[in-house]
Design an enzyme around this catalytic site. Structure first.
Site, PDB file in Angstrom:
ATOM      1  N   HIS A 132       0.845  -1.189   0.000  1.00 15.25           N
ATOM      2  CA  HIS A 132       0.000   0.000   0.000  1.00 15.25           C
ATOM      3  C   HIS A 132       0.878   1.235   0.000  1.00 15.25           C
ATOM      4  O   HIS A 132       1.928   1.239   0.645  1.00 15.25           O
ATOM      5  CB  HIS A 132      -0.930   0.019   1.227  1.00 15.25           C
ATOM      6  CG  HIS A 132      -2.051   0.980   1.061  1.00 15.25           C
ATOM      7  ND1 HIS A 132      -1.928   2.317   1.363  1.00 15.25           N
ATOM      8  CD2 HIS A 132      -3.306   0.806   0.580  1.00 15.25           C
ATOM      9  CE1 HIS A 132      -3.063   2.919   1.081  1.00 15.25           C
ATOM     10  NE2 HIS A 132      -3.919   2.035   0.606  1.00 15.25           N
ATOM     11  N   ASP A 136      -7.977  -5.361   0.039  1.00 16.64           N
ATOM     12  CA  ASP A 136      -8.531  -5.993  -1.156  1.00 16.64           C
ATOM     13  C   ASP A 136      -8.206  -7.473  -1.246  1.00 16.64           C
ATOM     14  O   ASP A 136      -8.904  -8.221  -1.925  1.00 16.64           O
ATOM     15  CB  ASP A 136      -8.034  -5.264  -2.408  1.00 16.64           C
ATOM     16  CG  ASP A 136      -8.716  -3.928  -2.545  1.00 16.64           C
ATOM     17  OD1 ASP A 136      -9.823  -3.796  -2.015  1.00 16.64           O
ATOM     18  OD2 ASP A 136      -8.139  -3.011  -3.160  1.00 16.64           O
TER      19      ASP A 136
END
Ligand code: CMC
Length: 429
Positions: free
Chosen positions: A306, A364
């Protein structure tokens, strides 16, 4: 604490003082707005160190793994709220009291149906159209059906646009799925909760009643809450940039959906499951990890890493727990695909490459697994992310339009092309 920063030059140019701005939480910001007047721009591809706006909505601390909506930790909201309460919080700044909640929910429910003519927009697509392609078009087309919202100068009309989007985007997302299947569109059922209604529009048919499983509906609400907003990410910045020109809210949200579609952003949940399917078996995990580490290969391990979180993404920790609850409820713990995902998670978390780069599974990774377990096809995952993020996008859009400092977004560049040269006629080139 410093209140100004001074830029000095290794030439005769005089130093430039720049004010340092302080937020209520987080990193201080050097106000570089005056730099252009001194003949300099800043260079920051990917906005690694640039604050493009001020915002009261969401706070992230990537080092500590913190995420707050309007000051409330995401863990408390995911545990205690439903998605519409969180949407109220994002949009209006406060969690609703009992009366406000009832009024908000009832207003949303009055707007869940689409203009009947909008079903023709769906029918213009091939049956195999990706739901995100359909969503971009249909959400953009709302500008033609609700032109009163094209006036962005009126705060009351901006709020109406927000209500319309929150109410109608689930219907649009579910219908894009029904259109793929070739099944009739299911109208919203307003007696159901927000997540239950979406599940009804996805899974019911005119000949089969569908009773949403309450554990799955709760898991679904949680997916929506965790994806509702995330500060100035690519799609939210897209919404703001498009909106900065005064564009209508539907065009802005359609642009946000387009940005979200990419596999580095919201498309990662679909890409994760596609990757697991391609992997097929635990015996191939090593091969995929090797490719992810190979700098000459553009392949990345989908669902890992991320830009902001260099620690566990707090949303991923909550989603991981929800993932196990859903797998237990559905008796899917022994399903080969879920076993593969859990093994990949374990191996990557122990691998030196991922550990040293602080690459953890992101939200996700787990949300894709949960949605698959719920019977949702991979191609709908990003559409569901878009439906959740609509709450954040439209809140950020409202905030931007009310901000007196708001200006049309217009980045500058470092030009590296040809210097002036003279035109040559065709036969001379
Ligand atoms: N697999 C392998 N290596 C990776 C990965 C990955 N998934 N992610 C980052 N790296 C490496 C990267 O190559 C770099 O290595 P080095 O330092 O040796 O050059 C290092 O880790 C730092 O990464 P970065 O490229 O500086 O990270 P970034 O901030 O530019 O990119 C990211 C962040 C999310 C785009 C990237 O991690 C990625 O592509 N992940 C896979 C896609 C994904 O799951 N995206 C969903 C993000 S969460 C949902 C959302 O908010 O949209």
């Amino acid at each position: 604490m410093a209140t100004k920063a001074t830029i000095t030059f290794d030439s005769d140019s005089p130093p430039i003082d720049l004010p340092i701005l302080k937020g209520s939480l987080g990193t201080d910001v050097i106000d570089i707005r005056s730099l252009g007047k001194h003949g300099y721009f800043t260079y920051d591809p990917g906005f690694m160190s640039t604050a493009a706006c001020n915002s009261d909505i969401t706070f992230i601390d990537g080092e500590q793994g913190l995420l707050y909506y309007r000051g409330y930790p995401i863990e408390q909201l995911a545990e205690n709220c439903d998605f519409l309460e969180v949407s109220h919080l994002l949009l209006h700044g406060e969690l609703p009291n009992v009366d406000q909640r009832e009024a908000f929910v009832s207003t949303i429910k009055q707007h869940t149906m689409l203009h009947d003519q909008m079903s023709n927009v769906f029918r213009g697509f091939r049956r195999d159209a990706h739901p995100m392609a359909v969503m971009i078009a249909v959400v953009g087309a709302m500008a033609a059906f609700y032109p009163d919202n094209n006036d962005v100068s009126d705060p009351a009309l901006r709020k109406t646009a927000a209500i319309r989007l929150l109410a109608k985007v689930p219907t649009i997302a579910a219908w894009s799925f029904k259109y793929n299947l070739g099944q009739p569109f299911m109208y919203p059922k307003n007696k159901l909760g927000y997540a239950e209604n979406f599940m009804h529009m996805m899974f019911a048919t005119p000949c089969e009643e569908y009773t949403p499983n309450p554990i799955l509906a709760k898991a679904f609400e949680r997916i929506l809450i965790l994806h509702a907003d995330h500060e100035q990410n690519a799609s939210t910045s897209t919404v703001r940039l498009v909106g900065s020109s005064g564009a209508n809210p539907f065009a802005c949200i359609a642009a946000g959906i387009a940005s979200l579609w990419g596999p580095s952003h919201g498309g990662a949940n679909e890409a994760t499951l596609n990757m697991l399917e391609e992997m097929g078996d635990v015996s191939r995990i090593g091969e995929f990890i090797k490719r992810a580490k190979d700098k000459s290969d553009s392949f990345k391990l989908m669902g890992f890493g991320h830009r902001v979180y260099r620690n566990m993404d707090p949303r991923a920790s909550i989603m991981r727990k929800t993932c196990h609850e859903v797998l237990n409820e559905l008796g899917l713990h022994d399903d080969p695909m879920f076993k593969l995902a859990m093994e990949l998670e374990k191996i990557a978390l122990e691998d030196d490459y991922f550990v040293t780069r602080k690459l953890y599974p992101n939200v996700d990774f787990y949300s894709g697994i949960v949605m698959r377990a719920m019977g949702i096809p991979n191609s709908m995952f990003t559409a569901i992310f878009a439906l959740a993020r609509t709450a954040g996008w439209i809140s950020q859009w409202c905030e931007m339009n009310a901000d007196p400092e708001q200006k049309i977004g217009r980045p500058r560049q470092l030009y590296t092309g040809a210097e002036r040269r003279e035109f040559l006629a065709l036969h001379e080139r």
